[in-house]
Design a protein around this motif. Sequence first.
Motif, PDB file in Angstrom:
ATOM      1  N   SER A 184       0.833  -1.206   0.000  1.00 26.54           N
ATOM      2  CA  SER A 184       0.000   0.000   0.000  1.00 26.54           C
ATOM      3  C   SER A 184       0.865   1.251   0.000  1.00 26.54           C
ATOM      4  CB  SER A 184      -0.926  -0.016   1.214  1.00 26.54           C
ATOM      5  OG  SER A 184      -1.686   1.166   1.282  1.00 26.54           O
ATOM      6  N   GLN A 185       1.934   1.245   0.811  1.00 19.67           N
ATOM      7  CA  GLN A 185       2.840   2.390   0.837  1.00 19.67           C
ATOM      8  C   GLN A 185       3.492   2.594  -0.524  1.00 19.67           C
ATOM      9  OE1 GLN A 185       5.392   1.207   4.093  1.00 19.67           O
ATOM     10  NE2 GLN A 185       4.321   2.526   5.533  1.00 19.67           N
ATOM     11  N   ARG A 186       3.869   1.479  -1.169  1.00 16.68           N
ATOM     12  CA  ARG A 186       4.488   1.570  -2.485  1.00 16.68           C
ATOM     13  C   ARG A 186       3.503   2.155  -3.502  1.00 16.68           C
ATOM     14  NH1 ARG A 186       5.439  -3.454  -3.131  1.00 16.68           N
ATOM     15  NH2 ARG A 186       7.383  -3.440  -1.947  1.00 16.68           N
ATOM     16  N   ALA A 187       2.259   1.701  -3.432  1.00 19.32           N
ATOM     17  CA  ALA A 187       1.242   2.213  -4.357  1.00 19.32           C
ATOM     18  C   ALA A 187       0.970   3.690  -4.096  1.00 19.32           C
ATOM     19  CB  ALA A 187      -0.047   1.406  -4.217  1.00 19.32           C
ATOM     20  N   ASP A 188       0.903   4.075  -2.813  1.00 16.19           N
ATOM     21  CA  ASP A 188       0.677   5.488  -2.470  1.00 16.19           C
ATOM     22  C   ASP A 188       1.821   6.355  -2.976  1.00 16.19           C
ATOM     23  OD1 ASP A 188      -1.672   4.786  -1.257  1.00 16.19           O
ATOM     24  OD2 ASP A 188      -0.879   4.857   0.785  1.00 16.19           O
ATOM     25  N   LEU A 189       3.047   5.871  -2.796  1.00 15.48           N
ATOM     26  CA  LEU A 189       4.209   6.637  -3.233  1.00 15.48           C
ATOM     27  C   LEU A 189       4.213   6.795  -4.745  1.00 15.48           C
ATOM     28  CD1 LEU A 189       6.870   8.051  -2.690  1.00 15.48           C
ATOM     29  CD2 LEU A 189       8.003   5.812  -2.700  1.00 15.48           C
ATOM     30  N   ARG A 190       3.921   5.712  -5.448  1.00  9.68           N
ATOM     31  CA  ARG A 190       3.892   5.792  -6.910  1.00  9.68           C
ATOM     32  C   ARG A 190       2.834   6.771  -7.384  1.00  9.68           C
ATOM     33  NH1 ARG A 190       4.403  -0.682  -8.363  1.00  9.68           N
ATOM     34  NH2 ARG A 190       6.660  -0.844  -8.064  1.00  9.68           N
ATOM     35  N   ARG A 192       1.667   9.319  -5.765  1.00  6.67           N
ATOM     36  CA  ARG A 192       2.107  10.676  -5.435  1.00  6.67           C
ATOM     37  C   ARG A 192       3.125  11.180  -6.448  1.00  6.67           C
ATOM     38  NH1 ARG A 192       4.321   9.665  -0.703  1.00  6.67           N
ATOM     39  NH2 ARG A 192       2.247   9.483   0.227  1.00  6.67           N
ATOM     40  N   LEU A 193       4.065  10.326  -6.823  1.00  3.54           N
ATOM     41  CA  LEU A 193       5.093  10.734  -7.781  1.00  3.54           C
ATOM     42  C   LEU A 193       4.514  10.940  -9.176  1.00  3.54           C
ATOM     43  CD1 LEU A 193       8.071   8.456  -6.671  1.00  3.54           C
ATOM     44  CD2 LEU A 193       7.706  10.880  -6.179  1.00  3.54           C
ATOM     45  N   ALA A 199       1.811  17.289 -12.584  1.00  4.86           N
ATOM     46  CA  ALA A 199       1.647  18.705 -12.224  1.00  4.86           C
ATOM     47  C   ALA A 199       2.805  19.532 -12.757  1.00  4.86           C
ATOM     48  CB  ALA A 199       1.549  18.838 -10.708  1.00  4.86           C
ATOM     49  N   ASN A 200       4.011  19.003 -12.661  1.00  5.71           N
ATOM     50  CA  ASN A 200       5.172  19.731 -13.169  1.00  5.71           C
ATOM     51  C   ASN A 200       5.086  19.912 -14.681  1.00  5.71           C
ATOM     52  OD1 ASN A 200       8.025  20.763 -12.905  1.00  5.71           O
ATOM     53  ND2 ASN A 200       8.390  19.009 -14.239  1.00  5.71           N
ATOM     54  N   GLY A 317      -1.407  28.777   0.587  1.00  6.02           N
ATOM     55  CA  GLY A 317      -2.017  27.526   0.997  1.00  6.02           C
ATOM     56  C   GLY A 317      -1.445  26.360   0.212  1.00  6.02           C
ATOM     57  N   LEU A 318      -1.362  25.201   0.861  1.00  5.98           N
ATOM     58  CA  LEU A 318      -0.786  24.016   0.243  1.00  5.98           C
ATOM     59  C   LEU A 318      -1.857  22.979  -0.050  1.00  5.98           C
ATOM     60  CD1 LEU A 318       1.918  22.428  -0.430  1.00  5.98           C
ATOM     61  CD2 LEU A 318       1.595  21.371   1.810  1.00  5.98           C
ATOM     62  N   VAL A 319      -1.854  22.465  -1.287  1.00  7.79           N
ATOM     63  CA  VAL A 319      -2.711  21.351  -1.689  1.00  7.79           C
ATOM     64  C   VAL A 319      -1.813  20.121  -1.840  1.00  7.79           C
ATOM     65  CG1 VAL A 319      -4.360  20.462  -3.374  1.00  7.79           C
ATOM     66  CG2 VAL A 319      -4.239  22.923  -2.929  1.00  7.79           C
ATOM     67  N   PRO A 320      -1.876  19.147  -0.925  1.00  8.38           N
ATOM     68  CA  PRO A 320      -0.982  17.982  -1.007  1.00  8.38           C
ATOM     69  C   PRO A 320      -1.209  17.170  -2.279  1.00  8.38           C
ATOM     70  CG  PRO A 320      -2.036  18.124   1.162  1.00  8.38           C
ATOM     71  CD  PRO A 320      -2.740  19.101   0.266  1.00  8.38           C
ATOM     72  N   PHE A 321      -0.142  16.570  -2.775  1.00  5.51           N
ATOM     73  CA  PHE A 321      -0.250  15.711  -3.954  1.00  5.51           C
ATOM     74  C   PHE A 321      -1.242  14.568  -3.710  1.00  5.51           C
ATOM     75  CE2 PHE A 321       4.200  17.312  -4.623  1.00  5.51           C
ATOM     76  CZ  PHE A 321       3.938  18.014  -5.783  1.00  5.51           C
ATOM     77  N   ASP A 322      -1.278  14.068  -2.471  1.00  6.38           N
ATOM     78  CA  ASP A 322      -2.178  12.953  -2.151  1.00  6.38           C
ATOM     79  C   ASP A 322      -3.640  13.333  -2.313  1.00  6.38           C
ATOM     80  OD1 ASP A 322      -0.114  11.253  -1.578  1.00  6.38           O
ATOM     81  OD2 ASP A 322      -0.109  11.672   0.568  1.00  6.38           O
TER      82      ASP A 322
END
Length: 395
Positions: A184-190, A192-193, A199-200, A317-322
Motif C-alpha cells: 500500500s505504501q508503495r502504491a501510495d508513493l507511486r 504521489r510521484l 503537475a510539473n 495555501g498548500l494542496v498535497p499531492f495525495d
Amino acid sequence: MITTRTIGPLHFEDLDPKRFEDLVRQLAYEFKPWRRLEATGRSGSDNGFDARGYEIVARRDQLLASAEEDETVEERSTLNEGIDDRLWLIQCKRERAIGPKALVKYLDDTVLGPDEKLHGLVFTAACDFSKKARDDFAKKCREMELEEWHLWGKAELEDRLFRPENDHLLFAYFGFSLTIRQRSQRADLRARLVMKRKANRILRDHAHASLLLRSPDATEYPYTGDLADFKKNPPWMVQPYRGMSHEGLKFCVQRYFAYLSDDGKSWDAAMVVNDARGHTHEDPWLGEDRNGETRQTIYEFWSTIPEVNRAWLEVVGLVPFDDIVDIDDLGDEYVQVPHIYAQFVTGRRGPFKSFIAEVETISRWEPRSFNPGEMTDGRIEYFPVELRKLNDGSE
C-alpha cells in the motif's frame, strides 16, 4: 516534530486462550524440524503440555547420505522413525503478568510419563518477564537437566510475528499485514510521484497564473448564479499559482500591501482588500468589485513608505499531492487554464491543508522577508486603523 505512523503493541491478552495456544504452536512450526507437533492442550487435561513436539535428530551417517543423494534429513530419517527424536514441551500462558515464583511453579507442575525424557522447553506468555524471572527460569531448567530452553515473552512473540515468513499469522490473528502495508505504501508513493510529475509537466508554464481549484463533487459547476453559501463554503475557487513544494502545490490565498521594518521582524499590512482575488476576467464568480476606491487609498498610503520598507504580505495555501484527484490541462470556456481537481473540506479552507505567511519587500536586488508563525507575531500598528482590519472576503 514530525509525526510518523507506528504500530501499537499487539494485544495477545485479548486472544482466546485456545487461540493463543494455536498462535504459539503455529509460530513454532519453523522453530525446529518436527516429526510431529501435537496440540495436546486442546484436550483439557494436558499435564502442563499445551503442545508436544518431537524433533527429528539426524545422525552423522544420515546427513552424509542425504548430502550425497540429494535427500532431505526428513526423508532419510523416516528409515529410523522416532528412534532418536527429541521430546519438547511447549507451554502457553495468556496472562498479563507472571512473577519468578509463579514461573518456576509452572515448571514444577509438569508431569512426564515413565518413559519420557524431556529434551527442550519453550515457555510462552502474553507478558514481559523480569531479569530475575529469566534467571530463575534458566536455573530451574538446568535442575530439570534440560538440554535447551526458551522463554518467549511478549517481546519475543512480537519479534517472531514481524518476520516476513510469519506475516500471514500477523494478519490472521491481529488483522493487519506488514506485506500488504508495504504494498500500500508503495502504491501510495507511486501515485504521489505520478501526480507530481504530471503537475510539473502541465503547470510549469503557469507560474503566477490564476488556476481553478475544483472539488470533484461540485456537480453545480459551472453555475454562475447565486449559489447558497458559495462564499462561505465554495466548491471551487480561482487562486494564483505559486509553484510546487516537496509536499504539493502552492497557491496564494491572501495578498496585502504591507510594511516591513528595518529590523526585519516588525511588520504591518492593510488587510481590508485581498489582492489575491484577481479580476473578473480570471474569476467569473468574483462578483462586483466594490473595493476599488479602498484599494486606491491603500496604494497611495503604501507609495509613501520608503522603498526599502515597502512589502507584500502573502498567505500561501498548500494542496498535497495525495489530495489531488487529477489535473485537466485543457480548461473550459469559463476558465481557460488548467483545472486542478482536489478534495475539498467544508468551509473556506477549501482544498488547503496548511498555510504559511510571508512578508517580503519589493526590492529586486536586496529583498528581505519575515515569516510570522501567527498573524499577530511581530505585527505593529503602521497603517491607518481603518485599513488594518482583516477582510473575510465577503465584500
